[in-house]
Design an enzyme around this catalytic site. Structure first.
Site, PDB file in Angstrom:
ATOM      1  N   ASP A  28      50.459  33.093  41.478  1.00  0.00           N
ATOM      2  CA  ASP A  28      49.757  33.132  42.766  1.00  0.00           C
ATOM      3  C   ASP A  28      50.646  33.750  43.848  1.00  0.00           C
ATOM      4  OD1 ASP A  28      47.743  32.716  44.557  1.00  0.00           O
ATOM      5  OD2 ASP A  28      47.896  30.541  44.617  1.00  0.00           O
ATOM      6  N   ASN A  76      37.450  34.612  40.367  1.00  0.00           N
ATOM      7  CA  ASN A  76      38.005  35.860  40.925  1.00  0.00           C
ATOM      8  C   ASN A  76      36.995  37.010  40.948  1.00  0.00           C
ATOM      9  OD1 ASN A  76      41.401  35.377  39.651  1.00  0.00           O
ATOM     10  ND2 ASN A  76      40.559  34.915  41.668  1.00  0.00           N
TER      11      ASN A  76
HETATM   12  C1  FPP Z   1      46.999  35.753  42.440  1.00  0.00           C
HETATM   13  O1  FPP Z   1      47.461  36.260  43.662  1.00  0.00           O
HETATM   14  C2  FPP Z   1      47.020  36.746  41.385  1.00  0.00           C
HETATM   15  C3  FPP Z   1      45.941  37.230  40.717  1.00  0.00           C
HETATM   16  C4  FPP Z   1      44.571  36.784  40.985  1.00  0.00           C
HETATM   17  C5  FPP Z   1      46.070  38.267  39.671  1.00  0.00           C
HETATM   18  C6  FPP Z   1      47.306  38.236  38.823  1.00  0.00           C
HETATM   19  C7  FPP Z   1      47.497  39.567  38.250  1.00  0.00           C
HETATM   20  C8  FPP Z   1      48.683  40.180  38.031  1.00  0.00           C
HETATM   21  C9  FPP Z   1      49.979  39.522  38.194  1.00  0.00           C
HETATM   22  C10 FPP Z   1      48.719  41.582  37.588  1.00  0.00           C
HETATM   23  C11 FPP Z   1      48.106  41.929  36.282  1.00  0.00           C
HETATM   24  C12 FPP Z   1      48.422  40.985  35.196  1.00  0.00           C
HETATM   25  C13 FPP Z   1      48.691  41.306  33.919  1.00  0.00           C
HETATM   26  C14 FPP Z   1      48.808  40.204  32.941  1.00  0.00           C
HETATM   27  C15 FPP Z   1      48.890  42.671  33.434  1.00  0.00           C
HETATM   28  P1  FPP Z   1      46.455  36.280  44.900  1.00  0.00           P
HETATM   29  O2  FPP Z   1      45.856  37.628  44.977  1.00  0.00           O
HETATM   30  O3  FPP Z   1      45.507  35.148  44.777  1.00  0.00           O
HETATM   31  O4  FPP Z   1      47.450  36.058  46.083  1.00  0.00           O
HETATM   32  P2  FPP Z   1      47.150  35.339  47.485  1.00  0.00           P
HETATM   33  O5  FPP Z   1      46.864  33.924  47.166  1.00  0.00           O
HETATM   34  O6  FPP Z   1      48.424  35.548  48.238  1.00  0.00           O
HETATM   35  O7  FPP Z   1      45.991  36.057  48.091  1.00  0.00           O
END
Ligand code: FPP
Length: 254
Positions: A28, A76
């Site tokens: 996250d 998501n």
């Molecule tokens: C949460 O951060 C992250 C995600 C919803 C996506 C995770 C994806 C990756 C790390 C990249 C691709 C993964 C792979 C396995 C190739 P957020 O966007 O919710 O952050 P925030 O809470 O600060 O908005």
């Protein structure tokens, strides 16, 4: 240089005989990381891939057998369309690009979630890499994609009911072990350690059944900044805790 010296210290503190067999991570903070830098959220996701690589390498290196990463939840899909398609694109690209590294490191790729709901390009890349790495034995890297625990449990309940109706099962056969066999994770041990980054203290529909006895570890570090040093530190803290599985301290030390 400084970070590397610190890294060595945490790695050396890890007791290799008491490793968590399965680590699950809610990655996250990508969006906030990007915002802090005045960039678009997608920039955070792109940099999150480097953290995925580091953490996978660190876990394989030290001897963790299962690593499960929450990459995309059923919820998501409600994000802005542009962000969803960028994430899917990034997923397909990363999986294709990393196949050689997975093979070289003897890592098996696995996925849990509603994989059929992914766009064709990501789905195909995923299926291809899962098939190509299925003989690898060092570590199983599972991506939770379009995954939601309540949906997983709902499907399990439906399938158990159907098997009862088809006389393959009797209601009396239903117990926690049997329920576990109807979940996506049926061939995996339950996680011992669950990590969530970015200072949030929630489980957000992630492995609700499987985390029953996991140790929870929360860190303020935003996912793109999460590195080997961070994961070794989490393992060291996990090893300082006493897991009682409902028993008393005295019973544990008998
Ligand atoms: C949460 O951060 C992250 C995600 C919803 C996506 C995770 C994806 C990756 C790390 C990249 C691709 C993964 C792979 C396995 C190739 P957020 O966007 O919710 O952050 P925030 O809470 O600060 O908005």
């Amino acid at each position: 240089m400084k970070a590397e010296a610190k890294n060595i210290i945490y790695k050396e503190l890890v007791d290799k005989d008491r490793l968590p067999e399965h680590i699950a991570i809610i990655m996250d903070g990508n969006g906030r990381w990007a915002k802090q830098k005045g960039k678009l959220r997608v920039f955070g996701h792109k940099n999150g891939v480097q953290a995925v690589r580091e953490v996978s390498e660190a876990c394989a290196e030290i001897g963790v057998k299962y690593l499960t990463l929450y990459a995309f939840s059923t919820e998501n899909w409600n994000r802005p369309q542009l962000e969803v398609s960028a994430l899917m694109e990034l997923l397909a690209l990363t999986i294709k690009r990393e196949i050689k590294t997975l093979q070289k490191n003897n890592i098996r790729l696995n996925a849990i979630g509603n994989i059929d709901s992914l766009p064709e390009k990501s789905r195909e890349a995923l299926k291809e890499t899962i098939e190509a790495t299925k003989q690898n034995t060092r570590m199983t890297l599972t991506l939770a994609l379009s995954y939601g625990s309540q949906e997983e449990i709902t499907n399990a309940v439906k399938n158990i009911a159907l098997d009862c109706l088809a006389d393959k099962l009797k209601p009396n056969d239903i117990n926690p072990e049997l329920i576990g066999q109807y979940l996506y994770t049926k061939n995996m041990p339950n996680p011992d350690l669950m990590i969530r980054t970015s200072g949030e203290h929630r489980v957000s529909n992630f492995l609700l059944w499987q985390l029953a006895y996991a140790e929870f570890y929360f860190t303020p570090v935003l996912w793109p900044d999460y590195n080997k040093e961070c994961i070794f530190q989490a393992i060291v803290e996990y090893q300082q805790r006493e897991r009682r599985f409902g028993k008393t301290t005295e019973q544990i030390h008998q």
